[in-house]
Design an enzyme around this catalytic site. Structure first.
Site, PDB file in Angstrom:
ATOM      1  N   ALA A  65       0.698  -1.151  -0.170  1.00  0.00           N
ATOM      2  CA  ALA A  65       0.097   0.081   0.046  1.00  0.00           C
ATOM      3  C   ALA A  65       1.181   1.116  -0.006  1.00  0.00           C
ATOM      4  O   ALA A  65       2.040   1.111   0.460  1.00  0.00           O
ATOM      5  CB  ALA A  65      -0.917  -0.113   1.329  1.00  0.00           C
ATOM      6  N   GLY A 108       0.525  -5.058   0.734  1.00  0.00           N
ATOM      7  CA  GLY A 108      -0.654  -5.137  -0.151  1.00  0.00           C
ATOM      8  C   GLY A 108      -0.242  -5.858  -1.495  1.00  0.00           C
ATOM      9  O   GLY A 108      -0.987  -6.431  -2.101  1.00  0.00           O
ATOM     10  N   GLU A 111      -0.360  -9.411  -0.805  1.00  0.00           N
ATOM     11  CA  GLU A 111      -1.939  -9.791  -0.650  1.00  0.00           C
ATOM     12  C   GLU A 111      -2.493  -9.476  -2.043  1.00  0.00           C
ATOM     13  O   GLU A 111      -3.325 -10.638  -2.265  1.00  0.00           O
ATOM     14  CB  GLU A 111      -2.525  -8.529   0.208  1.00  0.00           C
ATOM     15  CG  GLU A 111      -1.888  -8.990   1.455  1.00  0.00           C
ATOM     16  CD  GLU A 111      -2.487  -7.696   2.492  1.00  0.00           C
ATOM     17  OE1 GLU A 111      -2.069  -6.556   2.265  1.00  0.00           O
ATOM     18  OE2 GLU A 111      -3.303  -7.964   3.532  1.00  0.00           O
ATOM     19  N   GLU A 131       4.085  -5.168   7.184  1.00  0.00           N
ATOM     20  CA  GLU A 131       3.504  -4.095   7.827  1.00  0.00           C
ATOM     21  C   GLU A 131       3.697  -3.871   9.525  1.00  0.00           C
ATOM     22  O   GLU A 131       3.684  -3.081   9.673  1.00  0.00           O
ATOM     23  CB  GLU A 131       1.938  -4.779   7.896  1.00  0.00           C
ATOM     24  CG  GLU A 131       1.251  -4.322   6.578  1.00  0.00           C
ATOM     25  CD  GLU A 131       1.249  -5.688   5.641  1.00  0.00           C
ATOM     26  OE1 GLU A 131       2.070  -6.612   5.912  1.00  0.00           O
ATOM     27  OE2 GLU A 131       0.433  -5.844   4.543  1.00  0.00           O
TER      28      GLU A 131
HETATM   29  C1  HXC Z   1       4.962   4.537  -0.931  1.00  0.00           C
HETATM   30  C2  HXC Z   1       6.949   3.449  -1.874  1.00  0.00           C
HETATM   31  C3  HXC Z   1       6.700   2.464  -1.159  1.00  0.00           C
HETATM   32  C4  HXC Z   1       5.225   2.156  -0.257  1.00  0.00           C
HETATM   33  C5  HXC Z   1       8.647   2.090  -2.153  1.00  0.00           C
HETATM   34  N1  HXC Z   1       8.094   3.310  -2.240  1.00  0.00           N
HETATM   35  N2  HXC Z   1       7.539   1.267  -1.460  1.00  0.00           N
HETATM   36  N3  HXC Z   1       6.199   4.519  -1.564  1.00  0.00           N
HETATM   37  N4  HXC Z   1       4.624   3.479  -0.595  1.00  0.00           N
HETATM   38  N5  HXC Z   1       4.985   1.201   0.001  1.00  0.00           N
HETATM   39  C6  HXC Z   1       8.848   4.577  -2.905  1.00  0.00           C
HETATM   40  C7  HXC Z   1      10.007   4.801  -2.316  1.00  0.00           C
HETATM   41  O1  HXC Z   1       9.497   5.802  -1.226  1.00  0.00           O
HETATM   42  C8  HXC Z   1      10.822   5.549  -3.348  1.00  0.00           C
HETATM   43  O2  HXC Z   1      10.260   6.927  -3.393  1.00  0.00           O
HETATM   44  C9  HXC Z   1      10.765   4.579  -4.354  1.00  0.00           C
HETATM   45  O3  HXC Z   1       9.654   4.006  -4.287  1.00  0.00           O
HETATM   46  C10 HXC Z   1      11.891   3.768  -4.370  1.00  0.00           C
HETATM   47  O4  HXC Z   1      11.950   2.951  -3.264  1.00  0.00           O
HETATM   48  P1  HXC Z   1      13.382   2.562  -2.569  1.00  0.00           P
HETATM   49  O5  HXC Z   1      13.076   2.628  -1.061  1.00  0.00           O
HETATM   50  O6  HXC Z   1      14.386   3.727  -2.611  1.00  0.00           O
HETATM   51  O7  HXC Z   1      13.799   1.480  -3.246  1.00  0.00           O
HETATM   52  P2  HXC Z   1      14.873   0.496  -2.456  1.00  0.00           P
HETATM   53  O8  HXC Z   1      15.880   0.912  -1.739  1.00  0.00           O
HETATM   54  O9  HXC Z   1      15.188  -0.490  -3.549  1.00  0.00           O
HETATM   55  O10 HXC Z   1      14.100  -0.499  -1.386  1.00  0.00           O
HETATM   56  C11 HXC Z   1      12.974  -1.455  -1.839  1.00  0.00           C
HETATM   57  C12 HXC Z   1      11.785  -1.846  -0.616  1.00  0.00           C
HETATM   58  C13 HXC Z   1      11.481  -0.457  -0.013  1.00  0.00           C
HETATM   59  C14 HXC Z   1      12.697  -2.648   0.321  1.00  0.00           C
HETATM   60  C15 HXC Z   1      10.603  -2.368  -1.296  1.00  0.00           C
HETATM   61  O11 HXC Z   1      10.888   0.483  -0.701  1.00  0.00           O
HETATM   62  C16 HXC Z   1      10.521  -0.743   1.103  1.00  0.00           C
HETATM   63  O12 HXC Z   1      10.768  -1.331   2.236  1.00  0.00           O
HETATM   64  N6  HXC Z   1       9.180  -0.323   0.767  1.00  0.00           N
HETATM   65  C17 HXC Z   1       7.978  -0.448   1.868  1.00  0.00           C
HETATM   66  C18 HXC Z   1       7.562  -1.735   1.715  1.00  0.00           C
HETATM   67  C19 HXC Z   1       6.562  -2.048   2.880  1.00  0.00           C
HETATM   68  O13 HXC Z   1       6.694  -1.778   3.896  1.00  0.00           O
HETATM   69  N7  HXC Z   1       5.266  -2.534   2.242  1.00  0.00           N
HETATM   70  C20 HXC Z   1       4.136  -2.500   3.098  1.00  0.00           C
HETATM   71  C21 HXC Z   1       3.075  -1.542   2.973  1.00  0.00           C
HETATM   72  S1  HXC Z   1       2.024  -1.265   4.414  1.00  0.00           S
HETATM   73  P3  HXC Z   1      11.514   8.062  -3.457  1.00  0.00           P
HETATM   74  O14 HXC Z   1      10.344   9.165  -3.784  1.00  0.00           O
HETATM   75  O15 HXC Z   1      12.290   8.223  -2.393  1.00  0.00           O
HETATM   76  O16 HXC Z   1      12.275   7.745  -4.706  1.00  0.00           O
HETATM   77  C22 HXC Z   1       0.967  -2.185   3.293  1.00  0.00           C
HETATM   78  C23 HXC Z   1      -0.567  -2.268   4.070  1.00  0.00           C
HETATM   79  C24 HXC Z   1      -1.407  -3.386   3.736  1.00  0.00           C
HETATM   80  O17 HXC Z   1       0.895  -2.957   2.248  1.00  0.00           O
HETATM   81  C25 HXC Z   1      -2.598  -3.306   3.872  1.00  0.00           C
HETATM   82  C26 HXC Z   1      -3.393  -2.954   2.920  1.00  0.00           C
HETATM   83  C27 HXC Z   1      -2.877  -2.557   1.651  1.00  0.00           C
END
Ligand code: HXC
Length: 257
Positions: A65, A108, A111, A131
């Protein structure tokens, strides 16, 4: 319809949806959710389509998400707006959906992949429910579908620690049906989808419904449900064609009726 966060294409009887927010690793914001659900529903209703494929990019199927979009959300708003509710409609599609996953499928994103019916992973795929690291839990069924797919031991560890698992581990655990080299992922997913789409559409829809019923009911009720659909299959023209083609040693010409 003009979509901004996804690409939509069709090849024969297969409808392809490609998540396309590359700068955010296909993070699932509301616009993307609405577009995926709208495009998938349109394919589902289209008699010329027999199977769907959902894919992302080489680097990410979807990194979850959109954290930046949701960080200021408040309970009464998300509760009353039924935030994330539209994703449920993806799990209710009639036609089979293939997920072609390369790179990150997190939160997400994992999911979304689990809402699909056949899950193919590139060797680069990485699955997880991180999450907990953000102070929340999954919200599109991750804690339920991951647990049903891989069992409590692994699901609990992945969900509580936020650890990612690679394609090999995901296949061993039963989350994905097969691993393919990243370069072949989309071709392979399209080939699987074309195979499914060439089958009798009523039979494919019955098959999907019947397998999914296994997760919703007891064995006796599930077998009863299957038996009713099995009997019903004899009301289709495709059953007559499929069996006649076998007897006549030729390829069936299904009309999807
Ligand atoms: C918003 C995101 C994002 C996310 C990545 N980006 N994941 N933006 N929401 N979930 C953005 C980053 O901010 C960054 O933007 C760009 O994408 C590239 O990401 P990086 O982090 O620079 O890449 P990298 O270093 O290769 O790392 C990849 C990654 C990391 C390990 C996947 O991005 C990460 O941990 N993302 C979050 C994963 C996460 O926690 N997902 C669960 C979300 S909660 P900028 O602008 O800085 O370039 C969820 C809840 C589910 O899903 C419930 C219902 C949906």
């Amino acid at each position: 319809t003009a979509y901004e966060t996804i690409l939509v294409d069709r090849k024969g009887r297969v409808g392809l949806i490609t998540l396309n927010r590359p700068k955010a690793l296909n993070a699932l914001n509301s616009q993307l959710m609405n577009e995926v659900v709208e495009a998938a529903t349109a394919f589902d209703r289209d008699p010329e389509i027999g199977c769907l494929v959902i894919t992302g990019s080489e680097k990410a199927f979807a990194a979850g998400a959109d954290i930046k979009e949701m960080q200021d959300n408040r309970f009464p708003d998300v509760y009353l707006d039924d935030w994330l509710g539209p994703w449920d409609r993806l799990g209710q599609l009639h036609k089979p959906v293939v997920a072609a996953v390369a790179g990150y499928a997190l939160g997400g994103g994992c999911e979304l992949a689990m809402l699909c019916d056949i899950l193919l992973a590139a060797d680069t795929a990485r699955f997880g429910q991180p999450e907990i690291k953000l102070g929340v839990i999954p919200g599109i069924g991750g804690s339920q579908r991951l647990t049903r797919a891989i069992g409590k031991a692994k699901a609990m560890e992945l969900c509580l620690t936020g650890r990612m698992m690679g394609a090999e581990e995901a296949e061993r655990a039963g989350l994905v049906s097969r691993i393919v080299p990243a370069a072949d992922l989309l071709d392979e997913a399209m080939a699987v989808a074309e195979t499914v789409a060439a089958m009798s559409a009523p039979a494919a829809v019955m098959m999907k419904e019947s397998v999914n019923r296994a997760f919703e009911t007891t064995l006796a009720e599930g077998v009863r449900f299957e038996r009713r659909l099995f009997h019903a299959a004899f009301a289709t023209a495709d059953q007559k064609e499929g069996m006649a083609a076998f007897a006549e040693k030729r390829t069936p010409d299904f009309r999807h009726r």
